[in-house]
Design a protein around this motif. Structure first.
Motif, PDB file in Angstrom:
ATOM      1  N   GLN A  48     -13.172   3.283   5.075  1.00  0.00           N
ATOM      2  CA  GLN A  48     -12.022   4.181   4.952  1.00  0.00           C
ATOM      3  C   GLN A  48     -10.721   3.379   5.009  1.00  0.00           C
ATOM      4  N   VAL A  49      -9.847   3.666   4.060  1.00  0.00           N
ATOM      5  CA  VAL A  49      -8.485   3.133   4.070  1.00  0.00           C
ATOM      6  C   VAL A  49      -7.529   4.313   4.112  1.00  0.00           C
ATOM      7  N   THR A  50      -6.673   4.338   5.110  1.00  0.00           N
ATOM      8  CA  THR A  50      -5.694   5.404   5.254  1.00  0.00           C
ATOM      9  C   THR A  50      -4.306   4.789   5.315  1.00  0.00           C
ATOM     10  N   VAL A  51      -3.431   5.236   4.417  1.00  0.00           N
ATOM     11  CA  VAL A  51      -2.066   4.726   4.361  1.00  0.00           C
ATOM     12  C   VAL A  51      -1.128   5.857   4.754  1.00  0.00           C
ATOM     13  N   SER A  52      -0.405   5.660   5.829  1.00  0.00           N
ATOM     14  CA  SER A  52       0.516   6.687   6.311  1.00  0.00           C
ATOM     15  C   SER A  52       1.910   6.458   5.724  1.00  0.00           C
ATOM     16  N   SER A  53       2.606   7.556   5.536  1.00  0.00           N
ATOM     17  CA  SER A  53       3.958   7.468   4.934  1.00  0.00           C
ATOM     18  C   SER A  53       5.029   7.297   5.991  1.00  0.00           C
ATOM     19  N   LEU A 100       0.818  -1.211   0.000  1.00  0.00           N
ATOM     20  CA  LEU A 100       0.000   0.000   0.000  1.00  0.00           C
ATOM     21  C   LEU A 100       0.850   1.258   0.000  1.00  0.00           C
ATOM     22  N   LYS A 101       0.330   2.277  -0.669  1.00  0.00           N
ATOM     23  CA  LYS A 101       0.998   3.558  -0.797  1.00  0.00           C
ATOM     24  C   LYS A 101       0.100   4.648  -0.228  1.00  0.00           C
ATOM     25  N   PRO A 102       0.671   5.775   0.185  1.00  0.00           N
ATOM     26  CA  PRO A 102      -0.173   6.875   0.688  1.00  0.00           C
ATOM     27  C   PRO A 102      -1.239   7.302  -0.326  1.00  0.00           C
ATOM     28  N   GLU A 103      -0.950   7.206  -1.599  1.00  0.00           N
ATOM     29  CA  GLU A 103      -1.933   7.593  -2.615  1.00  0.00           C
ATOM     30  C   GLU A 103      -3.085   6.606  -2.743  1.00  0.00           C
ATOM     31  N   ASP A 104      -3.023   5.494  -2.041  1.00  0.00           N
ATOM     32  CA  ASP A 104      -4.164   4.574  -1.985  1.00  0.00           C
ATOM     33  C   ASP A 104      -5.202   5.004  -0.943  1.00  0.00           C
ATOM     34  N   THR A 105      -4.878   6.041  -0.181  1.00  0.00           N
ATOM     35  CA  THR A 105      -5.803   6.538   0.828  1.00  0.00           C
ATOM     36  C   THR A 105      -7.099   7.005   0.182  1.00  0.00           C
ATOM     37  N   ALA A 106      -8.221   6.461   0.635  1.00  0.00           N
ATOM     38  CA  ALA A 106      -9.527   6.774   0.046  1.00  0.00           C
ATOM     39  C   ALA A 106     -10.609   6.039   0.827  1.00  0.00           C
ATOM     40  N   VAL A 107     -11.844   6.404   0.531  1.00  0.00           N
ATOM     41  CA  VAL A 107     -12.970   5.575   0.937  1.00  0.00           C
ATOM     42  C   VAL A 107     -13.186   4.551  -0.176  1.00  0.00           C
ATOM     43  N   TYR A 108     -13.247   3.288   0.206  1.00  0.00           N
ATOM     44  CA  TYR A 108     -13.402   2.202  -0.753  1.00  0.00           C
ATOM     45  C   TYR A 108     -14.838   1.691  -0.717  1.00  0.00           C
ATOM     46  N   PHE A 109     -15.403   1.528  -1.909  1.00  0.00           N
ATOM     47  CA  PHE A 109     -16.774   1.079  -2.064  1.00  0.00           C
ATOM     48  C   PHE A 109     -16.822  -0.197  -2.893  1.00  0.00           C
ATOM     49  N   CYS A 110     -17.752  -1.085  -2.568  1.00  0.00           N
ATOM     50  CA  CYS A 110     -18.046  -2.175  -3.486  1.00  0.00           C
ATOM     51  C   CYS A 110     -19.390  -1.881  -4.163  1.00  0.00           C
ATOM     52  N   ALA A 111     -19.558  -2.493  -5.328  1.00  0.00           N
ATOM     53  CA  ALA A 111     -20.755  -2.247  -6.116  1.00  0.00           C
ATOM     54  C   ALA A 111     -21.141  -3.515  -6.855  1.00  0.00           C
ATOM     55  N   ALA A 112     -22.428  -3.639  -7.177  1.00  0.00           N
ATOM     56  CA  ALA A 112     -22.953  -4.836  -7.827  1.00  0.00           C
ATOM     57  C   ALA A 112     -23.738  -4.489  -9.082  1.00  0.00           C
ATOM     58  N   LYS A 113     -23.619  -5.364 -10.071  1.00  0.00           N
ATOM     59  CA  LYS A 113     -24.346  -5.195 -11.329  1.00  0.00           C
ATOM     60  C   LYS A 113     -24.681  -6.573 -11.886  1.00  0.00           C
ATOM     61  N   ARG A 114     -25.939  -6.791 -12.264  1.00  0.00           N
ATOM     62  CA  ARG A 114     -26.344  -8.064 -12.849  1.00  0.00           C
ATOM     63  C   ARG A 114     -25.951  -8.046 -14.323  1.00  0.00           C
TER      64      ARG A 114
END
Length: 124
Positions: free
Chosen positions: A119-124, A86-100
């Motif tokens: 929430q995923v937070t990656v510290s340097s 993981l890198k600091p630039e991966d810091t974000a809110v992560y969502f999953c989604a579904a589609k038929r």
């Protein structure tokens, strides 16, 4: 109605790993393609990874290819995102989604159902 619940986010140091889970309920999970998206602070939601209904096809954003792995367990109605290096630039809110669908969509507006995010937070 499909309900998606993400878990597994947190704070990690750069170079570390996290595994996100997304539990689905409300309809036959094995019929859905599943996507992972993320939204960094102040930016638009972006595609991270996706997996077809049977797990045979996957797709990744270039920025995570080789570091992240998407998988699913249809018996548990759950999709996973293993995130390594993981890198600091991966810091974000992560969502999953579904589609038929039988394909793996990469655009957010292609998906019908969304989780609340983790929430995923990656510290340097």
């Amino acid at each position: 109605q499909v309900q998606l619940v993400e878990s597994g986010g947190g704070l990690v140091q750069a170079g570390g790993s996290l595994r996100l889970s997304c539990a689905s309920s409300g309809r036959t999970f094995s019929g859905d393609a599943m996507g992972w998206f993320r939204q960094p602070p102040g930016k638009e939601r972006e595609f991270v990874a996706g997996i077809s209904w049977n797990g045979r096809n996957t797709d990744y954003a270039g920025s995570v290819k080789g570091r992240f792995t998407v998988s699913r367990d249809n018996a548990k109605n759950t999709v996973y995102l293993q995130m390594n290096s993981l890198k600091p630039e991966d810091t974000a809110v992560y969502f999953c989604a579904a589609k038929r669908t039988v394909v793996v969509p990469t655009r957010p507006n292609s998906y019908d159902y969304w989780g609340q995010g983790t929430q995923v937070t990656v510290s340097s």
